[in-house]
Write an enzyme that holds these catalytic residues in place. Structure first.
Site, PDB file in Angstrom:
ATOM      1  N   ASN A 273       0.757  -1.250  -0.005  1.00  0.00           N
ATOM      2  CA  ASN A 273       0.064  -0.108  -0.203  1.00  0.00           C
ATOM      3  C   ASN A 273       0.737   1.271  -0.048  1.00  0.00           C
ATOM      4  OD1 ASN A 273      -3.114  -0.401   0.165  1.00  0.00           O
ATOM      5  ND2 ASN A 273      -2.331  -2.031   1.588  1.00  0.00           N
TER       6      ASN A 273
ATOM      7  N   ARG B 290       3.712   1.282  25.607  1.00  0.00           N
ATOM      8  CA  ARG B 290       2.969   1.597  24.574  1.00  0.00           C
ATOM      9  C   ARG B 290       3.007   3.419  24.153  1.00  0.00           C
ATOM     10  NH1 ARG B 290      -2.957   0.933  22.194  1.00  0.00           N
ATOM     11  NH2 ARG B 290      -3.275   1.061  24.003  1.00  0.00           N
TER      12      ARG B 290
ATOM     13  N   HIS C 208      -8.703  -1.240   5.620  1.00  0.00           N
ATOM     14  CA  HIS C 208      -8.836  -2.201   6.381  1.00  0.00           C
ATOM     15  C   HIS C 208      -9.531  -3.326   5.064  1.00  0.00           C
ATOM     16  CE1 HIS C 208      -9.941  -5.190   9.625  1.00  0.00           C
ATOM     17  NE2 HIS C 208     -11.125  -5.272   8.944  1.00  0.00           N
TER      18      HIS C 208
ATOM     19  N   ASP D 119     -10.593  -0.388  14.514  1.00  0.00           N
ATOM     20  CA  ASP D 119     -11.592  -0.481  13.195  1.00  0.00           C
ATOM     21  C   ASP D 119     -12.838   0.056  13.246  1.00  0.00           C
ATOM     22  OD1 ASP D 119      -9.212  -1.570  12.024  1.00  0.00           O
ATOM     23  OD2 ASP D 119      -9.773  -3.497  12.340  1.00  0.00           O
TER      24      ASP D 119
ATOM     25  N   GLU E 162      -7.410  -2.536  -2.623  1.00  0.00           N
ATOM     26  CA  GLU E 162      -6.593  -1.549  -1.842  1.00  0.00           C
ATOM     27  C   GLU E 162      -5.671  -0.462  -2.405  1.00  0.00           C
ATOM     28  OE1 GLU E 162      -6.299  -3.872   2.296  1.00  0.00           O
ATOM     29  OE2 GLU E 162      -4.653  -4.001   0.933  1.00  0.00           O
TER      30      GLU E 162
HETATM   31  C1  GRF Z   1      -3.404  -4.696   4.098  1.00  0.00           C
HETATM   32  O1  GRF Z   1      -4.154  -5.976   3.671  1.00  0.00           O
HETATM   33  C2  GRF Z   1      -4.420  -3.477   4.664  1.00  0.00           C
HETATM   34  O2  GRF Z   1      -5.616  -3.965   4.521  1.00  0.00           O
HETATM   35  C3  GRF Z   1      -3.921  -4.223   6.325  1.00  0.00           C
HETATM   36  O3  GRF Z   1      -2.554  -4.638   6.114  1.00  0.00           O
HETATM   37  C4  GRF Z   1      -2.296  -4.845   4.943  1.00  0.00           C
HETATM   38  C5  GRF Z   1      -1.010  -4.486   4.412  1.00  0.00           C
HETATM   39  O4  GRF Z   1      -0.156  -4.866   3.317  1.00  0.00           O
HETATM   40  N1  GRF Z   1      -4.280  -3.337   7.209  1.00  0.00           N
HETATM   41  P1  GRF Z   1       0.924  -4.079   2.914  1.00  0.00           P
HETATM   42  O5  GRF Z   1       1.958  -4.197   3.756  1.00  0.00           O
HETATM   43  O6  GRF Z   1       0.546  -2.481   2.517  1.00  0.00           O
HETATM   44  O7  GRF Z   1       1.268  -4.712   1.584  1.00  0.00           O
END
Ligand code: GRF
Length: 208
Positions: free
Chosen positions: A20, A70, A114, A150, A179
């Site tokens: 992403n 944290r 998500h 979420d 995504e």
């Molecule tokens: C994705 O499927 C996103 O929806 C979730 O974590 C994953 C991350 O994938 N929150 P990447 O590291 O971006 O490949």
């Protein structure tokens, strides 16, 4: 303001492979004033950090073992984010829950993606949850981050059908492809000031 005058700075937090992040770099970074100014991670070995370095972007790591708890980790991370001048914090496969103080400090300025149509299948392994449940349609949600897991206001969603007999790897591929389309799209909308929370309902997002 014309799009060429726009200056909008993004920090991405990622724990894993960062596909992403890569989509954001390819489709948004350096276009129309939108800049990814930092990539942070809780995992020093995350491949997402490699992608950032390759693109010449500042990186920072905040492994939990370097901090007492944290809250102190998130305070250090928030201080670093502020030092970059970021307008928006983008969680892209960031596998830690952020603390309430962190959410408060960047209220309505943190996005998450998500791999399900929230409020269905929140939490870990949303794709596995959807397959296990036997739903025919799942999808992807981009939302603001609040104190829950979420649970924040939804900005953009897109459905993905689950054909009979599909295997997990095929569904993962279909979801990831969506995504990579809708995260840059949603971030671009936020950068252009097109996204706001409704005055009469803090759950409802208005896109103009
Ligand atoms: C994705 O499927 C996103 O929806 C979730 O974590 C994953 C991350 O994938 N929150 P990447 O590291 O971006 O490949």
């Amino acid at each position: 303001m014309s799009s060429s005058d726009l200056s909008f700075r993004i920090v991405v937090l990622a724990s894993g492979g960062g596909t992403n992040l890569q989509a954001i770099l390819d489709r948004l970074h350096g276009h129309d004033g939108v800049e990814v100014v930092g990539v942070g991670s809780d995992r020093p070995g995350a491949f997402a950090l490699e992608r950032a370095r390759k693109a010449g972007i500042e990186t920072a790591t905040f492994p939990q073992e370097d901090f007492d708890d944290r809250e102190s980790r998130d305070t250090a991370m928030a201080d670093w984010i502020d030092s970059t001048g970021a307008d928006l914090v983008v969680l892209a496969g960031y596998m830690q829950l952020v603390s309430p103080d962190f959410v408060n400090r960047f209220r309505n300025r943190i996005l998450n993606i998500h791999p399900a149509l929230l409020p269905s299948f929140p939490g870990l392994d949303a794709i596995g949850q959807a397959l296990e449940h036997g739903v025919r349609v799942t999808g992807v949600t981009v939302h603001f981050v609040d104190e829950g897991t979420d649970t924040g206001p939804v900005i953009l969603q897109r459905a993905v059908e689950i054909p009979p007999g599909v295997d997990r790897r095929q569904l993962e591929e279909a979801i990831h492809a969506v995504e990579h389309e809708i995260y840059p799209e949603a971030i671009g909308m936020v950068a252009r000031g097109r996204v706001r929370i409704a005055a009469d309902n803090p759950r409802r997002v208005i896109v103009e």
